[in-house]
Write a protein that holds these residues in place. Structure first.
Motif, mmCIF file in Angstrom:
data_model
loop_
_atom_site.group_PDB
_atom_site.id
_atom_site.type_symbol
_atom_site.label_atom_id
_atom_site.label_comp_id
_atom_site.label_asym_id
_atom_site.label_seq_id
_atom_site.Cartn_x
_atom_site.Cartn_y
_atom_site.Cartn_z
ATOM 1 N N VAL A 1 7.520 -16.494 -20.802
ATOM 2 C CA VAL A 1 7.570 -17.654 -21.682
ATOM 3 C C VAL A 1 6.163 -18.118 -22.019
ATOM 4 O O VAL A 1 5.832 -18.384 -23.170
ATOM 5 C CB VAL A 1 8.329 -18.815 -21.002
ATOM 6 C CG1 VAL A 1 8.475 -19.984 -21.938
ATOM 7 C CG2 VAL A 1 9.667 -18.356 -20.491
ATOM 8 N N ARG A 2 5.332 -18.200 -20.986
ATOM 9 C CA ARG A 2 3.972 -18.715 -21.207
ATOM 10 C C ARG A 2 3.174 -17.816 -22.121
ATOM 11 O O ARG A 2 2.465 -18.274 -23.005
ATOM 12 C CB ARG A 2 3.264 -18.878 -19.861
ATOM 13 C CG ARG A 2 3.851 -20.016 -19.047
ATOM 14 C CD ARG A 2 2.748 -20.915 -18.521
ATOM 15 N NE ARG A 2 1.686 -20.156 -17.917
ATOM 16 C CZ ARG A 2 1.653 -19.804 -16.644
ATOM 17 N NH1 ARG A 2 2.625 -20.176 -15.851
ATOM 18 N NH2 ARG A 2 0.655 -19.120 -16.170
ATOM 19 N N LEU B 1 4.318 -18.313 -25.662
ATOM 20 C CA LEU B 1 3.863 -19.584 -26.218
ATOM 21 C C LEU B 1 2.362 -19.575 -26.481
ATOM 22 O O LEU B 1 1.895 -20.087 -27.485
ATOM 23 C CB LEU B 1 4.236 -20.734 -25.273
ATOM 24 C CG LEU B 1 5.739 -21.020 -25.173
ATOM 25 C CD1 LEU B 1 6.018 -22.021 -24.067
ATOM 26 C CD2 LEU B 1 6.275 -21.540 -26.494
ATOM 27 N N PRO C 1 18.319 -26.325 -30.891
ATOM 28 C CA PRO C 1 16.870 -26.176 -30.771
ATOM 29 C C PRO C 1 16.059 -27.253 -31.504
ATOM 30 O O PRO C 1 16.586 -27.956 -32.338
ATOM 31 C CB PRO C 1 16.619 -24.800 -31.393
ATOM 32 C CG PRO C 1 17.827 -24.443 -32.159
ATOM 33 C CD PRO C 1 18.951 -25.312 -31.720
ATOM 34 N N VAL D 1 13.309 -23.546 -23.474
ATOM 35 C CA VAL D 1 11.852 -23.550 -23.573
ATOM 36 C C VAL D 1 11.335 -24.978 -23.673
ATOM 37 O O VAL D 1 10.369 -25.355 -23.011
ATOM 38 C CB VAL D 1 11.386 -22.733 -24.807
ATOM 39 C CG1 VAL D 1 9.881 -22.673 -24.855
ATOM 40 C CG2 VAL D 1 11.985 -21.349 -24.784
ATOM 41 N N VAL E 1 10.412 -23.070 -34.009
ATOM 42 C CA VAL E 1 11.700 -23.450 -33.446
ATOM 43 C C VAL E 1 11.628 -23.146 -31.954
ATOM 44 O O VAL E 1 11.228 -22.057 -31.565
ATOM 45 C CB VAL E 1 12.842 -22.624 -34.078
ATOM 46 C CG1 VAL E 1 14.154 -22.897 -33.359
ATOM 47 C CG2 VAL E 1 12.982 -22.942 -35.551
ATOM 48 N N LEU E 2 11.990 -24.119 -31.128
ATOM 49 C CA LEU E 2 11.996 -23.899 -29.689
ATOM 50 C C LEU E 2 13.394 -24.164 -29.154
ATOM 51 O O LEU E 2 13.958 -25.227 -29.413
ATOM 52 C CB LEU E 2 11.017 -24.845 -28.990
ATOM 53 C CG LEU E 2 9.539 -24.727 -29.343
ATOM 54 C CD1 LEU E 2 8.756 -25.824 -28.637
ATOM 55 C CD2 LEU E 2 8.992 -23.371 -28.939
ATOM 56 N N GLY E 3 13.939 -23.205 -28.444
ATOM 57 C CA GLY E 3 15.252 -23.407 -27.828
ATOM 58 C C GLY E 3 15.181 -24.478 -26.755
ATOM 59 O O GLY E 3 14.108 -24.800 -26.241
#
Lengths: 75, 683
Positions: free
Chosen positions: A24-25, A28, A49, A65, A60-62
């Motif tokens: 994830v990091r 991002l 999201p 996240v 767009v971020l779920g």
């Protein structure tokens, strides 16, 4: 500090911490999401999201996240 | 072209790297025109696009690397791009940077420069930057990065000539030094230790730029770690890297990877402060795209808008495409007639004539009739993608897809699957996470494609003509419900635990260019045509052979090998109400292409497609007919889909798995429908 998820529409926050796994990091980071950047919530319906503005981009971020990104509300 | 061939060995290679949505593909198209070739990188499903650039009579190979935000081996795309740069060592890399979103795009640039790559920056979308009141001092950026920077507007072909000249010039110059970002005293000390060890190791220092490798090891990049581990004599280096990483974590409270990313962005913001001027701050401005998004992603309006867009896509695909199907059919009929005539004139035996006319031409023709629909569907999808709407559709559908354990992007393949499963499965490429991609590929064949419709229409007109719409709708719905159920099961059983992060960029809305849309469309349609020539062709030949063997039987009769296989399997389908050899044979033929079920029944009943409704009305019952439709919907997908699954997953395991599970699912559901129906006194 609170998760990005709890930032309301049109609010602005500074990213203070990104929790969660390496994958994830990394993802991002590549998109410019690092500690210290300012983001603004373009859309938060409280379900589904988020849409955030980061620099010139729109992401767009779920929900998953968005819960891992801790921000400090600044406006 | 001749020149190109002479230069095959030692030809100059230009690679193109850049973020998604940076206009990289447009520049690639401008440079190479129609001289393109799409393939796959070995072992992965990442598309490999190559083209030829002709400049002053010389040919250059241009490789379009996958669009990535970073080179951190986060996804297959990133790994492919990184490996290509490190191992193939292109002579020059054109790094396409979106000028209207320059800071984020430079993150990739910095990584390329740290690898010591020979970079020329194409500062693209200068027109959009201008519109956003962003002023960029090109000469300054070039000086700060130490590489040539060429302003471009790919959609208007501005700056292309200069870009080519600069890239070729750079390719002929000696290799430049890797960019050195100052990572601060703590990090630099550890980097120095690692670099020293690397420089003293001859193989390592030959294969990797030493500072780059040191950075990667500190970042604890697993891919690089494993590669180094495989080289003998590197134990000391790996030990030191672990020690350094642990020391940094202890000293600063942050892992090296974050520290490095911070410094890189620090460097970028330094560049941006000196060379970029913005009149309005980004956070304050509500762009035109944001205004459209207020409506398109609205919590209530979003879904109807999405459904309307999809309705338009299907109208476009089928209303326009169906008349063209007649043309393709006509073409293959005429071709069959002409070739049959020639063969007869040349005195060919009946068997050879039948093989070529019925087997090859008829078989390939039956698959090729989908070309118009496929081409139009891809055109519509390319329009949606290039305009920027597709990302919004993924946003809108995310909530629904979450119930399947997938996220919004998986919806697109399923949706396309309603037209034809082949492009649907191909559309799963846009998913970054391999597990998401496989689940999506596994359930896409359950979407009721256009080829299954003729089968429904046939049985509905025999039994349910009053309820036509309702019956057909129920089958589409059943497909969706099954996909949801199977999706949940696969997620739980095959890939438990993993929830991939949903992060998606919303590119600004743009008016798609016809050229880009056409190129996009042809790329994908071309893959389908090629497939028809290989795997589909083999299946066609096999089925034809089974239908005429053993020697001398009536082709496709009960006595033929196919008929015997049909008879053999028939008892299996008795619990589902269609235990006749005709039904089984039709289903086997249906694997060639689902709509062939109709034609097969026509041939077997010996009445042609017109009389088949009457024949079915006499020999079947409404209940067995419905069970058979359920089977047709769910059972093993057609040859084209099977071939696509193999190609996209790169694995026979998943291909066979899909064939088997759909067969079992179809059988179970058909039996369930028949038996439950009988309980309720239907027959």
């Amino acid at each position: 500090m609170k998760p990005l998820w709890f930032l309301g529409m049109n609010r602005t926050g500074v990213v203070r911490e990104i929790a969660g796994g390496r994958g994830v990091r990394k993802r991002l980071t590549g998109m410019g999401f690092i500690e210290g950047v300012t983001v603004r919530i373009i859309k938060n319906d409280n379900y589904g999201p988020l849409i955030v503005s980061l620099g010139e981009g729109r992401l767009v971020l779920g929900q998953g996240v968005a819960n891992k990104i801790m921000v400090e509300e600044v406006g | 072209m001749e020149a190109a061939r002479v230069l095959q060995t030692g030809e100059t290679v230009i690679a193109m790297a850049g973020n998604p949505n940076s206009g990289k593909s447009s520049i690639f198209n401008n440079l190479t025109g129609a001289r393109q070739h799409v393939g796959n990188y070995a072992g992965v499903t990442v598309e490999k696009k190559e083209g030829k650039l002709i400049h002053q009579g010389k040919a250059y190979k241009v490789v379009d690397l996958p669009g990535t935000y970073s080179l951190g081996a986060y996804s297959e795309d990133e790994r492919v791009a990184r490996d290509f740069i490190l191992k193939e060592k292109p002579d020059v890399i054109i790094n396409v940077v979106d000028a209207s979103n320059i800071e984020r795009n430079l993150y990739l640039t910095v990584q390329l420069l740290e690898m010591g790559a020979n970079v020329v920056v194409a500062l693209n979308m200068m027109d959009e930057a201008k519109e956003k009141a962003i002023h960029i001092d090109v000469a300054k950026i070039s000086k700060l990065l130490g590489v040539p920077v060429v302003p471009t507007v790919a959609t208007k072909k501005q700056g292309m000539k200069e870009l080519v000249v600069r890239a070729i010039q750079a390719a002929n110059e000696p290799k430049r030094e890797a960019l050195k970002i100052n990572y601060g005293s703590d990090l630099e000390k550890e980097l120095k230790k690692l670099e020293d060890i690397i420089s003293s190791h001859s193989q390592l220092s030959q294969e990797y730029p030493s500072r780059y490798l040191a950075i990667k090891l500190l970042e604890e990049d697993q891919e690089v770690y494993q590669q180094v581990k495989a080289i003998p004599g590197t134990a000391e280096l790996l030990e030191q890297s672990e020690e350094s990483a642990a020391f940094l974590l202890d000293e600063t409270g942050e892992d090296a990877e974050s520290l490095i990313a911070d410094r890189r962005y620090g460097f970028i913001s330094g560049v941006s402060k000196q060379a970029v001027r913005k009149r309005i701050s980004a956070e304050q401005r509500l762009s035109f795209s944001d205004k459209i998004d207020k409506v398109v992603t609205h919590r209530v309006l979003g879904i109807p808008i999405f459904l309307a867009a999809m309705w338009l896509v299907f109208q476009f695909t089928f209303a326009l495409g169906d008349p063209m199907i007649g043309w393709v059919e006509g073409f293959f009929e005429i071709l069959g007639g002409v070739v049959g005539g020639w063969l007869a004139a040349a005195g060919a035996s009946d068997l050879i004539t039948s093989f070529i006319v019925d087997g090859i031409i008829g078989g390939v023709g039956s698959v090729m009739v989908f070309i118009p629909n496929i081409v139009l569907l891809f055109f519509a999808i390319a329009l949606l993608e290039n305009s920027g709407y597709m990302a919004r559709a993924a946003y809108v559908m995310d909530r629904f897809m979450n119930t399947l354990g997938l996220h919004g992007k998986s919806f697109i393949p399923l949706l396309v699957g309603f037209g034809c499963n082949v492009p649907g499965i191909m559309a799963a490429r846009t998913l970054e996470n391999k597990k998401d991609r496989i689940i999506t590929i596994l359930i896409t064949p359950l979407m009721s494609c256009a080829a299954r419709l003729p089968v429904y229409v046939l049985f509905v007109s025999a039994f349910f003509s009053q309820y036509e719409g309702l019956i057909i709708f129920s089958l589409y719905l059943l497909g969706i419900v099954m996909a949801v159920i199977m999706g949940v099961i696969f997620k739980r059983l095959l890939f438990p635990g993993e929830v991939s992060p949903f992060v998606l960029e919303l590119p600004p809305y743009r008016i798609p260019t016809l050229k880009a849309t056409m190129i996009h469309m042809w790329e994908r349609a071309g893959i389908f045509v090629k497939k028809a020539g290989t795997i589909i062709f083999s299946v066609v030949v096999l089925i034809w052979a089974l239908s005429v063997l053993p020697w001398g039987v009536e082709p496709g009769s009960k006595e033929s090998a196919l008929g015997q296989i049909g008879s053999f399997f028939a008892p299996l389908f008795a619990p589902a109400g269609f235990g006749s050899w005709e039904a089984s044979t039709a289903l086997i033929f249906g694997i060639l292409a689902k709509e062939v079920v109709v034609g097969t029944l026509g041939v077997i009943y010996g009445v042609g497609e017109e009389g088949v409704v009457t024949a079915i009305h006499q020999l079947w019952t409404p209940l067995s007919a419905y069970a058979f439709m359920v089977m047709t919907l769910l059972y093993t997908p057609c040859a084209a889909v099977i071939g696509t699954i193999k190609r996209e997953t790169g694995s026979w395991k998943w291909t066979v798995f899909t064939m088997v599970y759909t067969l079992v699912l179809g059988w179970v559901m058909a039996v369930l429908v028949y038996q439950v129906g009988r309980l309720f006194g239907l027959s």
